[in-house]
Design a protein around this motif. Sequence first.
Motif, PDB file in Angstrom:
ATOM      1  N   LEU B 203       0.937  -1.173  -0.074  1.00  0.00           N
ATOM      2  CA  LEU B 203      -0.125  -0.104   0.083  1.00  0.00           C
ATOM      3  C   LEU B 203       1.163   1.435  -0.008  1.00  0.00           C
ATOM      4  O   LEU B 203       0.468   1.929  -0.296  1.00  0.00           O
ATOM      5  CB  LEU B 203      -1.266  -0.068   0.834  1.00  0.00           C
ATOM      6  CG  LEU B 203      -2.213   1.364   0.905  1.00  0.00           C
ATOM      7  CD1 LEU B 203      -2.954   1.299   0.166  1.00  0.00           C
ATOM      8  CD2 LEU B 203      -2.831   0.565   2.253  1.00  0.00           C
ATOM      9  N   TYR B 206       2.096   1.573  -3.675  1.00  0.00           N
ATOM     10  CA  TYR B 206       1.370   1.855  -4.252  1.00  0.00           C
ATOM     11  C   TYR B 206       1.189   3.946  -4.479  1.00  0.00           C
ATOM     12  O   TYR B 206       0.716   5.032  -4.969  1.00  0.00           O
ATOM     13  CB  TYR B 206      -0.287   1.772  -4.004  1.00  0.00           C
ATOM     14  CG  TYR B 206      -1.356   2.713  -4.743  1.00  0.00           C
ATOM     15  CD1 TYR B 206      -1.788   1.564  -6.119  1.00  0.00           C
ATOM     16  CD2 TYR B 206      -1.878   2.684  -4.002  1.00  0.00           C
ATOM     17  CE1 TYR B 206      -2.115   2.626  -6.851  1.00  0.00           C
ATOM     18  CE2 TYR B 206      -3.059   3.862  -5.116  1.00  0.00           C
ATOM     19  CZ  TYR B 206      -3.781   3.292  -6.124  1.00  0.00           C
ATOM     20  OH  TYR B 206      -4.364   4.069  -7.038  1.00  0.00           O
ATOM     21  N   MET B 207       1.317   4.665  -2.985  1.00  0.00           N
ATOM     22  CA  MET B 207       0.581   5.167  -2.134  1.00  0.00           C
ATOM     23  C   MET B 207       1.677   6.553  -2.858  1.00  0.00           C
ATOM     24  O   MET B 207       1.604   7.515  -3.009  1.00  0.00           O
ATOM     25  CB  MET B 207       0.153   5.955  -0.786  1.00  0.00           C
ATOM     26  CG  MET B 207      -1.299   5.041  -0.442  1.00  0.00           C
ATOM     27  SD  MET B 207      -1.713   5.426   0.816  1.00  0.00           S
ATOM     28  CE  MET B 207      -0.047   5.014   2.296  1.00  0.00           C
ATOM     29  N   ASP B 210       1.486   6.935  -6.823  1.00  0.00           N
ATOM     30  CA  ASP B 210       0.230   7.786  -6.906  1.00  0.00           C
ATOM     31  C   ASP B 210       0.635   9.213  -6.221  1.00  0.00           C
ATOM     32  O   ASP B 210       0.438  10.093  -7.504  1.00  0.00           O
ATOM     33  CB  ASP B 210      -0.434   7.108  -5.395  1.00  0.00           C
ATOM     34  CG  ASP B 210      -2.199   7.502  -6.647  1.00  0.00           C
ATOM     35  OD1 ASP B 210      -1.558   7.691  -8.265  1.00  0.00           O
ATOM     36  OD2 ASP B 210      -2.921   7.613  -5.890  1.00  0.00           O
ATOM     37  N   ARG B 211       1.514   9.317  -5.688  1.00  0.00           N
ATOM     38  CA  ARG B 211       1.515  10.930  -4.926  1.00  0.00           C
ATOM     39  C   ARG B 211       3.022  11.481  -5.642  1.00  0.00           C
ATOM     40  O   ARG B 211       3.265  12.969  -5.984  1.00  0.00           O
ATOM     41  CB  ARG B 211       2.485  11.139  -3.964  1.00  0.00           C
ATOM     42  CG  ARG B 211       2.885  12.496  -3.037  1.00  0.00           C
ATOM     43  CD  ARG B 211       1.722  12.940  -2.929  1.00  0.00           C
ATOM     44  NE  ARG B 211       2.138  14.014  -2.589  1.00  0.00           N
ATOM     45  CZ  ARG B 211       2.342  15.447  -3.251  1.00  0.00           C
ATOM     46  NH1 ARG B 211       2.979  15.553  -5.159  1.00  0.00           N
ATOM     47  NH2 ARG B 211       2.319  16.963  -2.883  1.00  0.00           N
TER      48      ARG B 211
END
Lengths: 99, 257
Positions: B203, B206-207, B210-211
């Motif tokens: 997770l 992924y974050m 994304d950021r």
Amino acid sequence: MKRILTRPLTILIAIVASFVPAGVATAASAGPIFRAAQVVGQDNTNTETNLDFLFAIYIITWAGFFTYIFIVSRRQRTMEREIEGLKQLLSQRQSAEKG
Amino acid sequence: MVESIGTKRTVWLFATAVLVLVTMWMIFEWVPTERNLGVVQRALYVHVPLAWISMVAVGVVAAASLMYLITGKRRWDSIALASAETGVLAGTLMLVTGAIWAKPIWNVWWTWDAKLTTTAILWFFYVAYLMLRAFAPPGNQAYRMAAVVAVLGAVDVPIVYYAADLWRTAHPELIIGPAADSSGLTSEMGLTLLVSVVAFTSLYIYMLVDRYRVRQSELEISDLKREMRNYLYAPSTSDVPATAQSLRAAAAEPIGD
């Protein structure tokens, strides 16, 4: 449709939704939490008294992650639109200059 | 290319979601309840992975900031920012979940214990990093200052990790990492914790990605706006008086010793 289905928020909502039947099934079958509570109950310790704390911990954690992912993915969509608009504007100006 | 990255991200998120579901099933259905602490001990499977990813995030921020200070490349700065934001989120959740867990076990929400205090200091370091970036005038100077804060903050990581060994603390001993002693956990508990750590790490990745993408888009927008400004407002050479042209040429020359 495909776009909506592949959006992170849609996937996250699906995850949250999938917890509901799992939770209901666990409660209905009196899962290990409740069985263990009975076992430990023989030692005069009521393990269920702190369920509200446990609930708060999991809710806060997942709410924190989902909110952050939601904010970031929304910001990304806004940025993509802005980039597209700026590129169009720039190419229009450049073609007008040449014309 | 962008399409391919988007698909990979979706696949990654889907895999993470499945892993999270498996973890939740293990936590609430499979792993036995700890005899002394009772049901609230299941907070361990969230609290420890949160601590883990916040430490990994701090490591990534420090390494990327160091690379930014050495190379000056924007890419490293973007990675540092993305990891700092994700790390502060994980750190905040770790502190909050720790406080909620502490209440039924220690009967207090917070205590100025060595482990808790050093963790709070670390959290403040990276909040300061984000605030510095948010409120300092944008530019390389602010980013460099923030990078120095990030590198200095990382010094606190080993202190946080070994705090329970270095001082007498109320916090339990280490159960994850190189100096861990997980003998207090049954094999089911250890496996559940491991799966949870993997899920949370997934997770975090992924974050982070994304950021990072959002940061790259922000930079792209600022470049496009600069290009637009230059294009719209820069006077053509023929409009500028000769004196001004010579002044500009002089200003462009490097200053000698």
